[in-house]
Design a protein around this motif. Sequence first.
Motif, PDB file in Angstrom:
ATOM      1  N   TYR A 164      -4.281   1.077  -7.148  1.00  0.00           N
ATOM      2  CA  TYR A 164      -4.872   0.178  -6.153  1.00  0.00           C
ATOM      3  C   TYR A 164      -4.200   0.390  -4.811  1.00  0.00           C
ATOM      4  N   ILE A 165      -4.983   0.381  -3.748  1.00  0.00           N
ATOM      5  CA  ILE A 165      -4.441   0.475  -2.396  1.00  0.00           C
ATOM      6  C   ILE A 165      -4.454  -0.918  -1.784  1.00  0.00           C
TER       7      ILE A 165
ATOM      8  N   ALA B 116      -9.419  -5.433  -3.293  1.00  0.00           N
ATOM      9  CA  ALA B 116      -9.121  -6.678  -2.573  1.00  0.00           C
ATOM     10  C   ALA B 116      -8.650  -7.766  -3.544  1.00  0.00           C
ATOM     11  N   LEU B 117      -9.275  -7.841  -4.723  1.00  0.00           N
ATOM     12  CA  LEU B 117      -8.832  -8.805  -5.733  1.00  0.00           C
ATOM     13  C   LEU B 117      -7.419  -8.492  -6.217  1.00  0.00           C
ATOM     14  N   TYR B 118      -7.113  -7.210  -6.360  1.00  0.00           N
ATOM     15  CA  TYR B 118      -5.770  -6.826  -6.793  1.00  0.00           C
ATOM     16  C   TYR B 118      -4.735  -7.292  -5.767  1.00  0.00           C
ATOM     17  N   GLN B 119      -5.037  -7.108  -4.491  1.00  0.00           N
ATOM     18  CA  GLN B 119      -4.128  -7.563  -3.441  1.00  0.00           C
ATOM     19  C   GLN B 119      -3.993  -9.078  -3.471  1.00  0.00           C
ATOM     20  N   GLN B 120      -5.086  -9.771  -3.683  1.00  0.00           N
ATOM     21  CA  GLN B 120      -5.060 -11.236  -3.709  1.00  0.00           C
ATOM     22  C   GLN B 120      -4.188 -11.746  -4.858  1.00  0.00           C
ATOM     23  N   GLN B 121      -4.290 -11.126  -6.030  1.00  0.00           N
ATOM     24  CA  GLN B 121      -3.490 -11.587  -7.164  1.00  0.00           C
ATOM     25  C   GLN B 121      -2.021 -11.236  -6.980  1.00  0.00           C
TER      26      GLN B 121
END
Length: 127
Positions: free
Chosen positions: A37-38, A76-81
Amino acid sequence: MPFVIAAPCIDVLDQACVRVCPVACIHFEAGKDRKLYIDPNECIDCGACEPACPVEAIYSELDLPTRWMQYADIDALYQQQAVETDRDKREALLHQIQRLLHERVRYAAIWEYIWPSGIGPRILITL
């Protein structure tokens, strides 16, 4: 616009892009994540990761093929979590990521059609 890692990275997890990233914005949890993930907040849009990817899974968000547009949402979800402090909310976001990935990956049986035509293992029979 930040870069996005799309479908070809799923279950490959080659880390060549991680090694060339000057700001270490490419993340994953070993043994848990199926793709890299970026982080869009950390990405400086240098583009060093794009040519380093051996499976050509990294695209600029503007150049992302339409069939892989949902991977921008997944990143974006990965960054949010990653920044979520409430355990229940973080777990819900992780489940949402897993569900999205499961829905996007297609499974197909691999069939090998071999009719008796001399193809296959040879067995030596001695009497």
